[in-house]
Design an enzyme around this catalytic site. Structure first.
Site, short mmCIF file in Angstrom:
data_model
loop_
_atom_site.label_atom_id
_atom_site.label_comp_id
_atom_site.label_asym_id
_atom_site.label_seq_id
_atom_site.Cartn_x
_atom_site.Cartn_y
_atom_site.Cartn_z
N SER A 5 0.83 -1.19 0.00
CA SER A 5 0.00 0.00 0.00
C SER A 5 0.87 1.26 0.00
O SER A 5 1.74 1.39 -0.85
CB SER A 5 -0.96 -0.04 1.19
OG SER A 5 -2.04 0.83 1.00
N ASP B 33 -5.39 -3.95 -2.73
CA ASP B 33 -4.41 -3.59 -1.71
C ASP B 33 -3.70 -4.82 -1.12
O ASP B 33 -4.34 -5.77 -0.66
CB ASP B 33 -5.15 -2.86 -0.58
CG ASP B 33 -4.22 -2.09 0.34
OD1 ASP B 33 -3.12 -2.59 0.64
OD2 ASP B 33 -4.61 -0.97 0.76
#
Length: 438
Positions: A54, A211
């Site tokens: 991320s 993610d």
């Protein structure tokens, strides 16, 4: 395994210490990582391999591209995070937002994240992972070591964690040709907030990539080789929040969107409190985020500076006691320490032993003397107890009977002779650890 000089014990501004770095996700709070990086670089650390998830993937990619902490501070501090949100009206008008989620899987495209990374990387002449190949590692049997950078993403169609670019071949893409900015965009695709990246799997399935924090927020395992002591340390950079604010459901009209917003915030903030096992915790720099949410796109300059300062203070505290040689002896050798479960069991038994000893101390004098003998000896015959306590046999038998009734001792018959045993045993694995015999 390493083509760079091994880690040295201590360093300063004039000493180069090589290490690997892994950066955890954390939304808009990534500037805290830069504060910690600044301290590490001041101490002489340089990064052989880096990885991230991320926002950690953003930081890792920029570090791998050649940016220093000082070079990253101003661009990240002045970054308007709202540029990553394609249309803020999705948060104000709930129906368009819901339509976008239902049709595209997310509120925002994420294209601005990719554009930002392309801009930053091209300034350092980095475009594809071919530009991240470590000289001398092209033919290494371990593909993780081919590249200076590894990005973590999650394939929610196959349920697999992705190591990029190494796993790009599953989608018919040559790893060397995979764009760095694209990989970072995939790793940063917070579910429902950003639209997933779609790739066609070589099996024919259309996969959605989101993610990396969904499956691994702090992938320190990437650079570990079981049975092989590390020649350089791998540090984790983790954003922590001991007092995460309660996620409140929006009271506005559309309940579905409010639920999705709460789910997003909960998922992002939950990683701040995840338990880290000792072998990971001991080499992880935990950076406080002071209750700042991962999706707080309107960060003030003061909050930015505070996060950066938090990173510096956390790193200073960490490195003030860090000792790589001690780490290798304790965690990098064949003498593996007790696991978390074993440690909890030992602690539980120690506490139980203390409580039992406290009970022995509070026993009447005659009972207490017999109990102490059995605690000290572990196991004794009636004759041995009589000899040690110097009490008459009848009194000792009465004491033993009452102690058994109270649960302090137990008896067993061996070759026709009764032996009495305290409910305290002694040692295990050369550690002074007490346990309860049940």
């Amino acid at each position: 395994m390493s083509v760079i000089a091994p880690h040295q014990k201590s360093g300063n501004a004039n000493t180069t210490l090589y290490a690997n770095a892994v950066f955890a996700g954390g939304g808009v709070r990534g500037i805290a990582h830069i504060g910690a990086l600044k301290v590490a670089e001041t101490l002489g650390y340089r990064w052989q391999h880096v990885a991230g998830t991320s926002v950690g993937a953003i930081i890792a990619a920029l570090v791998a591209a050649g940016y220093t902490a000082d070079e990253l501070y101003q661009p990240m501090k002045s970054l308007d995070y709202k540029r990553f949100v394609d249309n803020s009206s999705f948060w104000l008008f709930r129906i368009p937002g819901l339509v976008n989620i239902l049709t595209h899987g997310g509120l925002h495209s994420g294209s601005q994240v990719e554009a930002f990374m392309q801009e930053m990387l091209r300034a350092k002449n980095k475009v594809t992972f071919r530009d991240m190949i470590v000289p001398g590692q092209e033919n290494n049997a371990d593909p993780i070591l081919h590249y200076r950078l590894t990005v973590i993403a999650s394939d929610i169609t196959t349920g697999q964690i992705l190591r990029l670019p190494q796993d790009a071949h599953f989608y018919g893409i040559e790893p060397d040709d995979f764009e760095i900015a694209r990989a970072v965009r995939m790793s940063s695709s917070v579910p429902f907030f950003f639209m997933p990246v779609q790739l066609r799997h070589r099996s024919g399935s259309l996969c959605r990539i989101v993610d990396g924090a969904l499956l691994s927020n702090l992938p320190l395992f990437l650079f570990e080789r079981p049975g092989t002591p590390p020649d350089i340390p791998t540090f984790g950079f983790h954003l922590v929040n001991s007092s995460s604010p309660m996620v409140e459901m929006s009271r506005e009209s559309n309940g579905v969107i409010s639920l999705l917003v709460a789910l997003i915030k909960t998922m992002l903030n939950a990683h701040d409190k995840l338990y880290l096992d000792n072998a990971i915790y001991v080499r992880t720099i935990g950076i406080p985020v002071d209750g700042i949410s991962a999706t707080q796109f309107n960060l003030t300059p003061t909050q930015m500076e505070q996060l950066h300062e938090n990173g510096q203070q956390a790193a200073k505290k960490f490195f003030s006691t860090w000792d790589f040689e001690a780490y290798k002896v304790t965690y990098g050798s064949a003498n593996t320490p007790l696991s978390r479960l074993e440690q909890l069991h030992v602690a539980m038994k120690e506490q139980a032993a203390e409580q039992t000893m406290a009970g022995v101390v509070t026993l009447p004098e005659q009972l207490g003397e017999v109990a102490r003998v059995l605690v000290q000896q572990g196991e004794s015959t009636l004759e041995e107890v009589v000899n040690h306590t110097r009490q008459d046999e009848a009194a000792v038998i009465a004491a033993l009977t009452e102690l058994m009734e109270r649960g302090f001792i137990r008896s067993s018959q061996v070759d026709g002779e009764y032996r009495y045993k305290a409910v305290l045993l002694s040692r295990r694995r050369s550690r002074l650890a007490m346990s309860i015999d049940v």
